[in-house]
Each structure stands twice: as structure tokens, then as C-alpha cells.
Design a protein around this motif. Structure first.
Motif, mmCIF file in Angstrom:
data_model
loop_
_atom_site.group_PDB
_atom_site.id
_atom_site.type_symbol
_atom_site.label_atom_id
_atom_site.label_comp_id
_atom_site.label_asym_id
_atom_site.label_seq_id
_atom_site.Cartn_x
_atom_site.Cartn_y
_atom_site.Cartn_z
ATOM 1 N N ASP A 162 0.829 -1.211 0.000
ATOM 2 C CA ASP A 162 0.000 0.000 0.000
ATOM 3 C C ASP A 162 0.861 1.258 0.000
ATOM 4 O O ASP A 162 0.519 2.261 -0.647
ATOM 5 N N LYS A 291 -3.943 -7.276 10.870
ATOM 6 C CA LYS A 291 -5.096 -6.772 10.131
ATOM 7 C C LYS A 291 -4.704 -5.630 9.195
ATOM 8 O O LYS A 291 -3.920 -4.757 9.555
ATOM 9 N N LYS A 292 -5.239 -5.670 7.990
ATOM 10 C CA LYS A 292 -5.116 -4.605 6.994
ATOM 11 C C LYS A 292 -3.698 -4.391 6.482
ATOM 12 O O LYS A 292 -3.445 -3.416 5.767
ATOM 13 N N ASP A 294 -1.002 -5.171 3.947
ATOM 14 C CA ASP A 294 -0.780 -5.779 2.637
ATOM 15 C C ASP A 294 0.722 -5.702 2.361
ATOM 16 O O ASP A 294 1.251 -4.627 2.055
#
Length: 439
Positions: A162, A291-292, A294
Motif C-alpha cells: 500500500d 489486520k489490513k 498488505d
């Protein structure tokens, strides 16, 4: 008649109670007959949970052996506790230790039993070790396995996809060349990752040990100390000087945060604060569970001016060592537990959920391509360790290396803080290492 019936009922009730009590006693005796295997470890919190889950499965699968775990904050704490407990009945049967780049020395300790000695009595059937026999990790000078290579890792480059997308970097992967990576870090710093373009928690591994291995250079003389003719020596030449000078400039220009320890760097990367992290593969499972986040994995950077193709980094991490002086039943129980961990399904689960290298060839083979789908170059980086390593990346043997590593760490800290120029720091480190080797 009623009295007789009541008496019979009471008698039957007593028989049932006695039978029930007897059954409970037998069950209790059977439980107490289980051989206990105590395991001391210093796994990170996430990998600790994975290990505990496996041990629960083992204890549930059979009743002959019960494994009990004890967690420590570091391997140094384990060493201290082991030294204090080696003459007491409460010492562990299995203990997590680094081979300290001197596996013969560790295997020769009075309270250690080399793994090959245990396996000669209790073989692990059909297990084919994943790491090449040419790799020196946890193997003695004769190539024999002296410890169970269970927490083995390699240094890698983790990157936040990201963050690369936000910086409009295409493709969204870091360059392997140090100079090319620098250009990307400038872009990342100017587009969303100003607070932490890059960080690390492995300064000695990244900037000294594997700077050599990945650039296909010797880390120390005498074939990295693997030739026993004389003491090896460090010679930190122009490659090291230029590299450390570059790292000092990165810290000064805020392209790199100085190395952060005690899980600070890994937590920041997991929390999506940092774009790039140079760390050990043993953090992979933790990041996959974050979590979240990438992310993907690439190999360590290298210098194309030094080598056309990057070499493999040194294998590191730790292993489960067997303690000596245990009973025959205890040794058999330890071997039973290790054999269970080596089962393809269990070994594959450990590899996939932690990021430690596969224990066996079967564990690697049981891992399908779906696992690697979003992990960048991870499969290729792992597979390279099943092949015979190059001459410069087999491993190294350095006397008193824990003390030398600590001194290298302090030296790099001083240099990266801007308190010592690279040539002075590296020359001082080489001289001090020679003195520590001779102690």
C-alpha cells in the motif's frame, strides 16, 4: 423383604462406588505414568501461540508423553536458567538455543546431548531435512546434525505494498540494488512514509554478516573460519566502508530509522507505519496475521558493482537442543515429540504459520502455491536453501561470536548515531574482534 432389598441396594451402590473409584484411580495412575518432556523456549509472542497450539495437539493425540512449555524473554535468559538448573531434576529435556556460530562448542557442553546421538537410538523415520547438508547451521565439523533445526530463519526485505502504491511507485516492489532502493525511499518519504521509509532490527546481520554473503564475499578469512588452520580475521574493506557511509547518510536524511529493538520495528511495520523492514523471516506469520497489512517479501539488497547476481544470506535463528543425563524413558519421549513435529502435516503447519524455514523437504512439498500467492519472492528465497549453498554463504565459525556480535552492534550504533565515521568504526571493530577471538 423390604429390609433385604434395601440392604442389597446399598451393597450394590457400594460396589458401584468402589468400581467408580477404582476406575478413577486407574485413570489417575495412567495420567501420572505419562513421561513429561519440558521444553524451554524464547519464541516471539505470535510464534509462541503457534507452538502452544501444536503442543496441545500433541498432548491430545496420545497419552504416553506430556509436553510442558516454559517461555523466557530471551535466549540469554534461557542460558542463565539452564546453567543454574543443569544439576537439578527440573532442567528441561529440550531447549531453544542459537548455535552461536560454534555448534561444536555448544554440542560439547556437559549438559547437551547432540541430536545425532539421540537419533541413533530413536530414528525419525522418513524425514528428509530441508536444509542442505552443506549448510553449517546446527551441524558439527563432521556434518552431523547436533540440534533439531526448528526455528531457522533468513534475513529478508518486507515491504508494504500500500505504501508503494500511495507513492505511485511502479512496479510496487523494492529494488534489490541499494542505490535503486535509495531512490525509492526518497519517493516514499515524500509521499506518505515520511516518519519511517525504512527500518530494521538486525543491524549486524544486514550491514556486516549478510552484506558479505549477499554480495558473494567472504565475511572472515580462512573460508569464513571453516578452515581450522588458524584464527580467522575480519577485513572490512571498501565495500563495507561505502555501505556504512551510505547507511549513516540515510539516517541523517531520515530515509532510514535507526535500528529499533524489542519488537518495536516489527510492531511499527505491522501497524503500517513503515514502508520497508529489513528483518528475519520468522516475523512472516505475525505479519500475515496483522489486520489490513498488505505486504510481500523480497531478498536483501546488494551492490551490482560488487556482484552481478546476489548470493544467499546466511541461515540463522535457533534450534531445539536435547539435554544430556536424562533417563532412557525421557530420551525416548523427547524423540517421540520431535518425530511428531517432523511429520509432514505438522512441519508444514509450523513453516506456513511462522516464516521459519521448512523443517523437512516434505513440509515444503506439502505447501501449495496458493500459500505463496501474495508473498512476493518468498517461495524462491526459501527453495534456494534446499540447494547446496555457495562457498561464501555456507555459514561461518568464529570463536566467542556472541561477544563479537554484541561489540559489532555497539559499534554500528555509535556510527549510525553520527558519533564515528565509517572507516574508524569498521577498523576498530575488526581489531576488537581479533582480540575477542583470542580470549
Amino acid at each position: 423383604m423390604k429390609l433385604h432389598w434395601l440392604y442389597g441396594a446399598l451393597f450394590s451402590g457400594r460396589k458401584l462406588a468402589w468400581a467408580s473409584a477404582g476406575a478413577m484411580l486407574l485413570t489417575s495412575m495412567a495420567a501420572s505414568a505419562a513421561t513429561e518432556v519440558r521444553v524451554w523456549h524464547s519464541l516471539s509472542p505470535y510464534n509462541k501461540e503457534v507452538f502452544e497450539s501444536l503442543v496441545k495437539d500433541f498432548n491430545r493425540d496420545q497419552k504416553e508423553v506430556t509436553v510442558k512449555l516454559k517461555a523466557f524473554g530471551s535466549e540469554e535468559e534461557i542460558e542463565a536458567a539452564l546453567d543454574a538448573a543443569k544439576k537439578r531434576d527440573d532442567r528441561p529435556q529440550l531447549v531453544q538455543l542459537d548455535d552461536d556460530r560454534a555448534p561444536d562448542e555448544v554440542a560439547g557442553r556437559s549438559y547437551i546431548q547432540p541430536l545425532h546421538a539421540l537419533l541413533a537410538k530413536y530414528p525419525i523415520k522418513d524425514a528428509k531435512w530441508f536444509l542442505s547438508e552443506q549448510n553449517t547451521f546446527a551441524r558439527d565439523s563432521k556434518g552431523r546434525l547436533v540440534a533439531f533445526p526448528y526455528m531457522v530463519d533468513v534475513p529478508v526485505m518486507f515491504y508494504n505494498i500500500d505504501a508503494f502504491k500511495k507513492a505511485d511507485l511502479k512496479p510496487t516492489v523494492p529494488q534489490r540494488a541499494w542505490n535503486g532502493l535509495q531512490d525509492q525511499l526518497v519517493t516514499l518519504a515524500n509521499n506518505g512514509s515520511r516518519n519511517c521509509p525504512l527500518t530494521s532490527d538486525q543491524p549486524v546481520s544486514i550491514n556486516l554478516e549478510n552484506l558479505a554473503a549477499v554480495n558473494n564475499q567472504l565475511y572472515a578469512s580462512n573460508d569464513n573460519g571453516l578452515k581450522a588452520k588458524s584464527k580467522p580475521a575480519f577485513s572490512f574493506d571498501s565495500m563495507y566502508i561505502r555501505h556504512l557511509s551510505l547507511m549513516i547518510s540515510w539516517v541523517r536524511s531520515e530515509l532510514m530509522v535507526k535500528p529499533e529493538f524489542d519488537s518495536v520495528a516489527t510492531k511499527r511495520f505491522a501497524g503500517r507505519e513503515c514502508a520497508v523492514l529489513l528483518s528475519t523471516s520468522g516475523n512472516l506469520g505475525y505479519f500475515k496475521n496483522s489486520k489490513k497489512l498488505d505486504f510481500a517479501i523480497s531478498g536483501l539488497p546488494y551492490y551490482p558493482q560488487v556482484t552481478q547476481k546476489p548470493g544467499n544470506p546466511f541461515v540463522g535463528g535457533s534450534a531445539l537442543w536435547v539435554t544430556a543425563g536424562q533417563s532412557k524413558d525421557s530420551d525416548a519421549a523427547s524423540a517421540q515429540f520431535l518425530a511428531w513435529l517432523a511429520q509432514p502435516k505438522r512441519a508444514a503447519e509450523w513453516y506456513q504459520n511462522t516464516g521459519f524455514l521448512p523443517l523437512t523437504e516434505q513440509a515444503f512439498a506439502q505447501t501449495d502455491n496458493g500459500y505463496y500467492k501474495d508473498l512476493g519472492d518468498w517461495k524462491q528465497l526459501v527453495a534456494a536453501n534446499a540447494k547446496n549453498p555457495g562457498a561464501n554463504s555456507r555459514g561461518f565459525r568464529i570463536d566467542n561470536y556472541p561477544q563479537i556480535r554484541a561489540m559489532f552492534h555497539a559499534t554500528l550504533e555509535k556510527a549510525l548515531s553520527g558519533n564515528q565515521p565509517a572507516p574508524t568504526a569498521l577498523n576498530t571493530a575488526a581489531v576488537e574482534a581479533g582480540k575477542l577471538m583470542r580470549k
